[in-house]
Design a protein around this motif. Structure first.
Motif, PDB file in Angstrom:
ATOM      1  N   ASP A  28      52.303  10.672   3.269  1.00 26.60           N
ATOM      2  CA  ASP A  28      52.198  11.218   1.923  1.00 26.60           C
ATOM      3  C   ASP A  28      50.771  11.111   1.388  1.00 26.60           C
ATOM      4  O   ASP A  28      50.244  12.047   0.771  1.00 26.60           O
ATOM      5  N   THR A  32      48.073  14.447   0.661  1.00 25.22           N
ATOM      6  CA  THR A  32      47.402  14.710  -0.612  1.00 25.22           C
ATOM      7  C   THR A  32      45.889  14.700  -0.452  1.00 25.22           C
ATOM      8  O   THR A  32      45.179  15.568  -0.976  1.00 25.22           O
ATOM      9  N   GLU A  37      48.109  19.089  -2.089  1.00 24.39           N
ATOM     10  CA  GLU A  37      49.464  19.066  -2.642  1.00 24.39           C
ATOM     11  C   GLU A  37      50.418  18.467  -1.624  1.00 24.39           C
ATOM     12  O   GLU A  37      50.486  18.908  -0.474  1.00 24.39           O
ATOM     13  N   ASN A  38      51.177  17.456  -2.050  1.00 23.47           N
ATOM     14  CA  ASN A  38      52.082  16.755  -1.147  1.00 23.47           C
ATOM     15  C   ASN A  38      53.455  17.417  -1.167  1.00 23.47           C
ATOM     16  O   ASN A  38      54.305  17.104  -1.994  1.00 23.47           O
ATOM     17  N   ASN A  39      53.657  18.355  -0.243  1.00 25.31           N
ATOM     18  CA  ASN A  39      54.951  19.013  -0.120  1.00 25.31           C
ATOM     19  C   ASN A  39      55.319  19.111   1.359  1.00 25.31           C
ATOM     20  O   ASN A  39      54.539  18.729   2.236  1.00 25.31           O
ATOM     21  N   GLU A 149      59.075  14.243   2.877  1.00 27.89           N
ATOM     22  CA  GLU A 149      59.717  15.550   2.820  1.00 27.89           C
ATOM     23  C   GLU A 149      60.386  15.950   4.133  1.00 27.89           C
ATOM     24  O   GLU A 149      60.858  17.082   4.263  1.00 27.89           O
TER      25      GLU A 149
END
Length: 328
Positions: A28, A32, A37-39, A149
């Motif tokens: 994570d 970033t 963007e952490n997806n 995710e």
């Protein structure tokens, strides 16, 4: 976002990347840091970049100046000893667990080889052994590195074989081969600016999980429960505490399937004849291919894997060298 742009940002950030909060996973945090963007999609991209670089060596520019020879470099060295893992991937050795009582030769470079990896892809198709291998590696390492995710749209959960011992048992890998493999993962992480402390955690995680012979069952993928995970199975591998060797019997060294592809790396038992490859080209299982199921035998203690609980045997020099390099 273009990954080259992200690398430029990380290079400019310098030591800021080293300040990962203790309550944030490696996956994570660096998703970033590198991709903003952490997806799920970006986490999958991060794992693609890390795994592809470990497999074939540096292919992204710019990077932070760390050279990664790559797992598929036929001229690899570890502790001043030559290591060539390519015959396990290209069908040179009959080392894949395909569900029988001996290894078979299988080609895991049948999806375009290095070319699609250099385009941040697993393969140039979705049906090859190469595609299955690389996507399983992304998924397995995603879980190991704590990607939050995994299992969401854009980052499928690992659904490969649960026991890494079963997958790799016919490869009969030794400490030098395992050390080289793990070193490439560590160097790949370093090439993207990952902090030394996090590189050490990853290396220790892989070493404690895979580098001890006859290790008790351990849970890595929560949904799959405790499984035998030893990958270093040669007699020269260090014996685990509470060893369960009756449930993880040692195997004979893999036979040469194709002398040309084996490139002198054949580990034929004395007196055995060279095998011919069947069904065209073939290669070997790594952390995701091979037969499913766990080893039969006596029951044993099990545990949940702690990613940084033990130092990996034989890896002290790797991390000392990385620390020295990154301190320059």
């Amino acid at each position: 976002m273009r990954f080259n742009t992200a690398l430029l940002a990380v290079t400019a950030a310098g030591t800021a990347v080293a300040d990962r909060p203790a309550n944030e996973s490696i996956c994570d945090y660096y998703t970033t840091a590198l991709l903003k963007e952490n997806n799920a999609t970006n986490q999958y991209t991060l794992l693609t970049l890390l795994v592809n670089t470990a497999v074939i060596g540096n292919y992204t520019q710019p990077n932070v100046g760390v050279m990664v020879p790559g797992i598929l470099n036929p001229n690899g060295t570890y502790n001043n000893t030559k290591v060539n893992l390519v015959p396990y991937f290209d069908g040179g050795l009959a080392s894949t667990n395909d569900g029988g009582n001996m290894g078979v030769a299988k080609n895991f470079l049948d999806g375009g080889g290095a070319a699609p990896l250099m385009k941040n892809m697993p393969a140039d198709d979705t049906t090859s052994n190469q595609y299955k291998l690389l996507t399983h590696l992304y998924q397995f390492f995603g879980s190991l590195l704590g990607c939050s995710e995994v299992g969401m749209t854009g980052f499928a959960a690992y659904a490969g074989d649960a026991s890494m011992y079963e997958v790799h048992k016919f490869m009969v890998l030794d400490p030098l081969q395992m050390g080289y493999f793990i070193e490439q993962v560590a160097l790949s992480a370093a090439s993207f600016g990952v902090a030394t402390s996090d590189i050490e955690a990853v290396g220790q995680a892989l070493g404690s999980l895979f580098n001890y012979r006859c290790a008790p069952k351990t849970t890595v993928i929560k949904a799959q429960g405790p499984q035998y995970q030893s990958v270093c199975t040669d007699e020269s591998c260090p014996l685990a505490d509470n060893a369960t060797c009756a449930a993880q019997p040692s195997m004979s060294q893999p036979l040469v399937a194709n002398a040309t592809l084996a490139d002198g790396e054949g580990r034929m038992p004395s007196g055995s004849a060279t095998m011919s490859m069947s069904g065209g080209s073939t290669g070997t299982a790594t952390m995701s291919g091979g037969a499913s199921g766990t080893a039969s035998g006596a029951s044993s203690p099990s545990s949940t894997f702690n990613a940084a609980s033990h130092a990996a045997p034989g890896l002290t020099g790797v991390f000392a060298a990385l620390v020295a390099f990154l301190a320059l």
